[in-house]
Enzyme design. Structure first.
Site, mmCIF file in Angstrom:
data_model
loop_
_atom_site.group_PDB
_atom_site.id
_atom_site.type_symbol
_atom_site.label_atom_id
_atom_site.label_comp_id
_atom_site.label_asym_id
_atom_site.label_seq_id
_atom_site.Cartn_x
_atom_site.Cartn_y
_atom_site.Cartn_z
ATOM 1 N N GLU A 296 0.981 -1.092 -0.022
ATOM 2 C CA GLU A 296 0.130 0.120 -0.082
ATOM 3 C C GLU A 296 0.784 1.175 -0.088
ATOM 4 O O GLU A 296 0.440 2.116 0.636
ATOM 5 C CB GLU A 296 -0.913 -0.010 1.117
ATOM 6 N N HIS B 199 -8.442 -3.339 -1.593
ATOM 7 C CA HIS B 199 -7.582 -3.492 -0.239
ATOM 8 C C HIS B 199 -6.491 -2.455 -0.089
ATOM 9 O O HIS B 199 -6.207 -1.805 0.873
ATOM 10 C CB HIS B 199 -7.016 -4.834 -0.143
ATOM 11 N N GLU B 200 -5.843 -2.443 -1.265
ATOM 12 C CA GLU B 200 -4.458 -1.333 -1.109
ATOM 13 C C GLU B 200 -5.018 -0.029 -0.959
ATOM 14 O O GLU B 200 -4.291 0.813 -0.386
ATOM 15 C CB GLU B 200 -3.627 -1.772 -2.198
ATOM 16 N N HIS C 192 -6.088 0.916 2.366
ATOM 17 C CA HIS C 192 -4.978 1.421 3.296
ATOM 18 C C HIS C 192 -4.759 2.862 3.473
ATOM 19 O O HIS C 192 -4.061 3.555 4.191
ATOM 20 C CB HIS C 192 -3.749 0.697 2.656
ATOM 21 N N GLU D 215 -4.363 -3.867 9.261
ATOM 22 C CA GLU D 215 -5.117 -4.856 8.247
ATOM 23 C C GLU D 215 -6.228 -5.373 8.659
ATOM 24 O O GLU D 215 -7.110 -5.412 7.653
ATOM 25 C CB GLU D 215 -4.022 -6.017 8.178
ATOM 26 N N ASP E 116 8.215 -10.765 10.059
ATOM 27 C CA ASP E 116 7.894 -11.165 8.668
ATOM 28 C C ASP E 116 7.136 -12.554 8.721
ATOM 29 O O ASP E 116 6.705 -13.213 8.074
ATOM 30 C CB ASP E 116 9.165 -11.207 7.719
ATOM 31 N N TYR F 174 -5.834 -9.551 9.711
ATOM 32 C CA TYR F 174 -6.366 -9.229 8.590
ATOM 33 C C TYR F 174 -8.112 -9.589 8.494
ATOM 34 O O TYR F 174 -8.977 -9.043 8.981
ATOM 35 C CB TYR F 174 -6.055 -9.945 7.335
#
Length: 630
Positions: free
Chosen positions: A301, A325-326, A329, A348, A403, A411
């Protein structure tokens, strides 16, 4: 990994020991994540950064970088403008990873610095002695060819085959691999940049981009809004631009430009619909950059210019929820940001909730309902496979690489929690709350505790008859999904369930299933809910009827190939190999590598594909999957 640092007349450093200009060697006093942590989490403390924003906070960056494709290196300088939070502070601590620091200066004079020993994944703290006068310093440096946040692609690894390609990926803690900075989401900076490239190539950034800029090898950028470091992004390649609307457009290599613009033509409509419900868009333009297939995520994003995988160009707009979704953001994440990675669900979960709302506004309730059901199933898969501690929204990440713990919990569980709030108080009231929330925390980074306090003072206070803090804390701090949580449902899947049941019972043959009107989401629901074991005859029947092995939809192909691995359906294995070596999106390749690793024969197949693909994979994809082929 150890990087040898350049020696100058006055500066010497190594990753194991710091050397200041006066020749004094020092060890860092910063506690690393690999050391023991206390049992109590210090709310708001970023356990994934060495930086000291509570003493000195960087407010602006001025980058001047040269892109060297031959050496796979970014080299140049960054000016860091700062303010002293504590007037007595005399040191600035930055995050780095595998950077060669050649000089640090202020007011035109070299100043002392120390580069500490390298932590396993946090990198190394760079501690700089600040001058008594002034509010900026300049760091001269260059990156390592193995920088975790930078991928260098050869011409052969691009669509055009004529020019190399570079892109960065900063989330979660990879900005420090190409810029020495305070790499924490609680530190927001504006930035300006000069990027110097080969003349044939175009540079773009998560900043103001001019589609008509001359290709002269020198590109200027400005990001006037303060953003966290993980949103700083750069790409360089043989890029071209096509407008999709008044404020939206797409950058990509020439061969996929028209297809991308057609696939994502509804982006402007998404933007308008979101503004109408959740408030003004704060970033001027919203453009997309379509990256090579090695991009490890579906999308990133980066403000003003979302980075997007080409795997969602399906030809029928069936996978454009990723664009929604992006875009979402831009409100939840980029404007209101998680203060630490423990608070990732604030980014998220809110964004996933908004994604569903955008899809409903633009494509209708039926599309929204199908995607919500699929999302709930993906959440349940992770709940069934994750440890209890990893199923909570406010997760404890101390001592862990962020990560490694991305999952559907922040999410989909986060979105389900917000959907329950919506259903309890009504959509109109919840939309009013969200509008106020985005305005109240505009361009701020906040913790879970700050959100809960705000929620308690607003929505809970106004609707105490239907909301309780006990239930809210259960959502945030307990594993799994609370009882009586919302259950997404879709009438469009009823016919799919019936068809699957009839076929499994032998009542009909696969070729007789009426699939002409099915959309991608129904296909995914059909495949994802198959029993764990199918016979070779059943697999062949499905493949013969629907040519699933050769599906051009990457999501459908993924589901089918996973079924094929789990049932050892060899006719799909040639396609499986092609799939693994042609894309690097972790969501699609990681489950396949994992499934292959469960048998000796499968691991051999995985090793062959991984060896062939590794040089073209992003470092994050390599790290995520190399354990399955060892």
């Amino acid at each position: 990994m150890t990087t040898k640092l350049i020696m100058s007349a006055v500066v010497c450093c190594s990753l194991l020991m710091g050397c200041s200009p006066n020749g004094k060697t020092e060890q860092t006093a910063v506690v690393t994540a690999s050391e023991a942590v206390s049992t109590e989490i210090q709310v708001g403390k970023d356990y994934h950064s060495f930086s000291n924003p509570d003493e000195v906070k960087v407010t602006n960056l001025v980058l001047d970088l040269t892109v060297d494709f031959e050496q796979k290196m970014l080299s140049g300088s960054v000016q860091l403008d700062y303010k002293r939070v504590l007037p007595s502070a005399d040191k600035l601590v930055l995050d780095t990873r595998d950077l060669t620091i050649t000089n640090v200066s202020a007011n035109g004079k070299t100043i002392p610095f120390v580069l500490a020993s390298q932590d396993s994944f946090l990198g190394a703290a760079l501690t700089i002695d600040l001058p008594q006068v002034g509010d900026s310093i300049v760091v001269q440096y260059h990156t390592s060819p193995q920088a975790s946040g930078v991928q260098w692609l050869t011409p052969a690894q691009t669509a055009g085959k004529q020019h190399p390609f570079l892109f960065t990926q900063s989330q979660a803690i990879h900005a420090r691999s190409f810029i020495p900075l305070q790499d924490s989401p609680q530190v927001r900076v504006t930035y300006q940049a000069t990027i110097r490239t080969p003349e044939a190539l175009l540079a773009v950034m998560s900043a103001a981009n001019d589609p008509n800029t001359p290709r002269d090898g020198v590109y200027e950028f400005s990001m006037p809004q303060p953003i966290p470091s993980y949103l700083i992004a750069l790409a360089v390649g043989d890029l071209h631009f096509k407008a999709m609307g008044e404020r939206t457009g797409v950058y990509s290599e020439a061969s996929i430009l028209d297809a991308a613009a057609a696939e994502f033509a509804d982006t402007e409509s998404m933007l308008i619909a979101t503004e109408k419900t959740f408030g003004p868009y704060s970033w001027d333009r919203y453009d997309l950059l379509i990256l090579p297939p090695s991009f490890p995520f579906g999308g990133m994003e980066n403000p003003r210019l979302s980075f997007i995988t080409p795997t969602v160009i399906a030809g029928d707009k069936s996978l454009v929820s990723l664009i929604a979704h992006e875009l979402a953001h831009s409100w939840s994440g980029n404007t209101v940001t998680n203060a630490t990675w423990r608070d990732l669900w604030l980014n998220e979960g809110f964004t996933t909730y908004l994604t569903y709302r955008i899809m409903e506004m633009v494509y209708g309730e039926k599309r929204y309902a199908m995607e919500a059901v699929l999302g709930r199933q993906e959440l349940q898969t992770d709940i069934d496979n994750l440890a209890k501690n990893d199923q909570v929204l406010a997760i404890d990440l101390r001592g862990r690489d962020p990560d490694d713990v991305f999952s559907n919990i922040p999410y989909e569980k986060g979105a389900l929690f917000l959907r329950e709030l919506e259903q309890k108080v009504g959509r109109a009231e919840f939309d009013k709350f969200l509008l106020a929330y985005f305005k109240h925390f505009n361009f701020q980074s906040i913790t879970t505790d700050e959100f809960v306090a705000y929620l308690q003072d607003t929505l809970v206070k106004e609707h105490s008859d239907v909301l309780s803090m006990g239930r809210i804390n259960e959502w945030i701090h307990s594993p799994g999904v609370p009882e009586n949580a919302p259950v997404p449902q879709s009438d469009a899947f009823t016919v799919v369930d019936q068809a699957r049941a009839d076929w499994l019972a032998g009542a009909i043959e696969a070729k007789d299933i009426k699939v002409k009107e099915w959309v991608t989401h129904q296909w995914l629901y059909f495949l994802n809910n198959m029993p764990e074991k199918l016979s070779q005859k059943q697999l062949a029947e499905l493949d013969d009827a629907f040519d699933l092995t050769q599906s051009h939809n990457n999501e459908i192909a993924h589901s089918w190939l996973l079924i094929s691995v789990n049932n050892w359906y060899e006719p799909a294995f040639t396609r499986l190999h092609e799939y693994l070596v042609s894309i690097g999106r972790n969501k699609l390749v990681k489950p396949l590598y994992k499934a292959l690793s469960h048998t000796a024969e499968g691991k051999k197949m995985a090793q062959k594909a991984f060896t062939e693909a590794k040089d073209g994979y992003h470092p994050l994809t390599v790290k995520a999957n190399e354990g399955f082929v060892e």
